[in-house]
Design an enzyme around this catalytic site. Structure first.
Site, PDB file in Angstrom:
ATOM      1  N   HIS A  49       0.939  -1.162  -0.061  1.00 40.00           N
ATOM      2  CA  HIS A  49      -0.072   0.109   0.252  1.00 40.00           C
ATOM      3  C   HIS A  49       1.071   1.207  -0.050  1.00 40.00           C
ATOM      4  CE1 HIS A  49       0.982  -0.696   4.074  1.00 40.00           C
ATOM      5  NE2 HIS A  49       0.580   0.570   4.582  1.00 40.00           N
ATOM      6  N   HIS A  51       1.226   3.859   2.267  1.00 37.93           N
ATOM      7  CA  HIS A  51       1.746   4.729   3.345  1.00 37.93           C
ATOM      8  C   HIS A  51       3.304   4.872   3.322  1.00 37.93           C
ATOM      9  CE1 HIS A  51      -2.229   3.915   5.985  1.00 37.93           C
ATOM     10  NE2 HIS A  51      -2.242   4.979   5.059  1.00 37.93           N
ATOM     11  N   ASP A  53       5.613   4.605   5.131  1.00 39.80           N
ATOM     12  CA  ASP A  53       6.863   3.568   5.622  1.00 39.80           C
ATOM     13  C   ASP A  53       6.770   2.581   4.987  1.00 39.80           C
ATOM     14  OD1 ASP A  53       4.081   3.234   6.538  1.00 39.80           O
ATOM     15  OD2 ASP A  53       4.776   1.800   8.181  1.00 39.80           O
ATOM     16  N   HIS A  54       6.098   2.454   3.646  1.00 39.61           N
ATOM     17  CA  HIS A  54       6.128   1.342   2.815  1.00 39.61           C
ATOM     18  C   HIS A  54       6.619   1.715   1.442  1.00 39.61           C
ATOM     19  CE1 HIS A  54       4.304  -1.604   5.603  1.00 39.61           C
ATOM     20  NE2 HIS A  54       3.653  -0.385   6.065  1.00 39.61           N
ATOM     21  N   HIS A 126      -6.992  -2.879   5.426  1.00 41.61           N
ATOM     22  CA  HIS A 126      -6.339  -1.801   6.060  1.00 41.61           C
ATOM     23  C   HIS A 126      -7.417  -0.600   5.839  1.00 41.61           C
ATOM     24  CE1 HIS A 126      -3.216   0.228   8.049  1.00 41.61           C
ATOM     25  NE2 HIS A 126      -2.451   0.820   7.038  1.00 41.61           N
ATOM     26  N   ASP A 194      -0.149  -4.599   7.646  1.00 36.86           N
ATOM     27  CA  ASP A 194      -0.989  -3.493   7.666  1.00 36.86           C
ATOM     28  C   ASP A 194      -2.370  -3.806   7.339  1.00 36.86           C
ATOM     29  OD1 ASP A 194       0.660  -0.551   7.567  1.00 36.86           O
ATOM     30  OD2 ASP A 194       1.859  -2.434   7.554  1.00 36.86           O
ATOM     31  N   HIS A 253       6.805  -5.841  11.557  1.00 35.77           N
ATOM     32  CA  HIS A 253       6.094  -4.772  11.423  1.00 35.77           C
ATOM     33  C   HIS A 253       5.691  -4.082  12.665  1.00 35.77           C
ATOM     34  CE1 HIS A 253       2.912  -1.476  10.406  1.00 35.77           C
ATOM     35  NE2 HIS A 253       3.858  -1.514   9.263  1.00 35.77           N
TER      36      HIS A 253
END
Length: 290
Positions: A49, A51, A53-54, A126, A194, A253
């Protein structure tokens, strides 16, 4: 967020001379360097996805790959909006010596054949569109020399038949089923992060040799928070692993507040004995069962 002793969550899978990366948050390329691995063989990058942090580490990785004189095309795979998101990030990495192919996933699941393995993306739950991934390597049945000889198949064709290819000599047609036994168990890896627990995770992870799953919280009192932010606890992940009958599960994670995940593992292993509190640079070689 990355911590002084823990990078953000990502996975590198190496097979048959090619590497596939899943997610690329801040510092991912440093983590790859620490492991002593090369960026050169990365042919595919998948995103769960969008976000930060990814995906926020992608521009730096692309620049590094470009500076290493890479010219081979790079394939990016992710949920709807992939090209728009990547092009926005590429404002700071505009010129690359290689082309990028985008594969955007809109449907609940999608299966692709890549570099000798099968990749399946499946939707999870998520607060933005998010996908888990499975990677599978099939394994043909055992070659039967006696059957090959009995059918008078010239030995020069055996290798092609063993690879599953049909051979037409003009005088005769030889097919793999003439010389191969029933298909043997291959290899399967499942990765998800997530998300709340879902049927799609349980169904797609079924029988995996390795199941890598988010464990955002180990503390028992964080169940409400996990539901609110659509993440998973260690215990929910373990229950999924148990129901999917996987061989081994790595938790990953972790919440930044979770300093010592291993403190909770005794309780987790009561649910699923094959659970591991994974740390940076953890690797495993998956091998055929016989």
């Amino acid at each position: 967020m990355p911590l002084p002793y823990r990078w953000l969550t990502a996975l590198m899978v190496r097979y048959n001379g090619s590497s596939t990366l899943i997610d690329c948050g801040e510092g991912t390329q440093i983590a790859i360097k620490e492991k002593g691995w090369s960026f050169k063989p990365i042919d595919v990058i998948c995103f769960t996805h969008y976000h930060g942090d990814h995906i926020s580490g992608l521009p730096g990785l692309l620049l590094t790959m470009g500076n290493a004189d890479r010219t081979e095309p790079l394939t990016l795979i992710g949920p709807k909006g992939l090209e728009r998101v990547v092009n926005s990030l590429r404002v700071i990495a505009p010129e690359l010596p290689f082309s990028i192919k985008y594969i955007e996933i809109n449907e609940p699941s999608r299966t692709l054949e890549l570099n000798g393995f099968r990749l399946k993306a499946f939707r999870v739950n998520h607060n933005v569109p998010c996908y888990g991934y499975t990677m599978e390597i099939d394994r043909a049945g055992k070659f039967d020399v006696e059957r090959a000889n009995a059918a008078a198949i010239p030995q020069k064709y055996w290798g092609l038949l063993q690879k599953g290819e049909k051979v037409d000599t003009g005088d005769a047609v030889y097919t793999p089923d003439m010389v191969l036994g029933p298909p043997r168990k291959g290899l399967k890896l499942t990765y998800c992060t997530d998300t709340r627990p879902t049927d799609s995770i349980r169904d797609n992870a079924k029988g995996s040799d390795l199941f890598i799953c988010e464990g955002m919280y180990g503390e028992k009192d964080k169940q409400k928070k996990a539901k609110e932010y659509k993440h998973m606890t260690f215990y929910e992940a373990a229950q999924l692993a148990k129901e999917a009958e996987v061989k081994e599960m790595w938790l990953t994670h972790y919440s930044p507040s979770l300093a010592k995940p291993e403190e909770y593992m005794d309780e987790v292993r009561k649910i699923f004995p094959g659970a591991v509190a994974a740390k940076d640079r953890r690797t495993a070689e998956l091998v055929f069962s016989d």
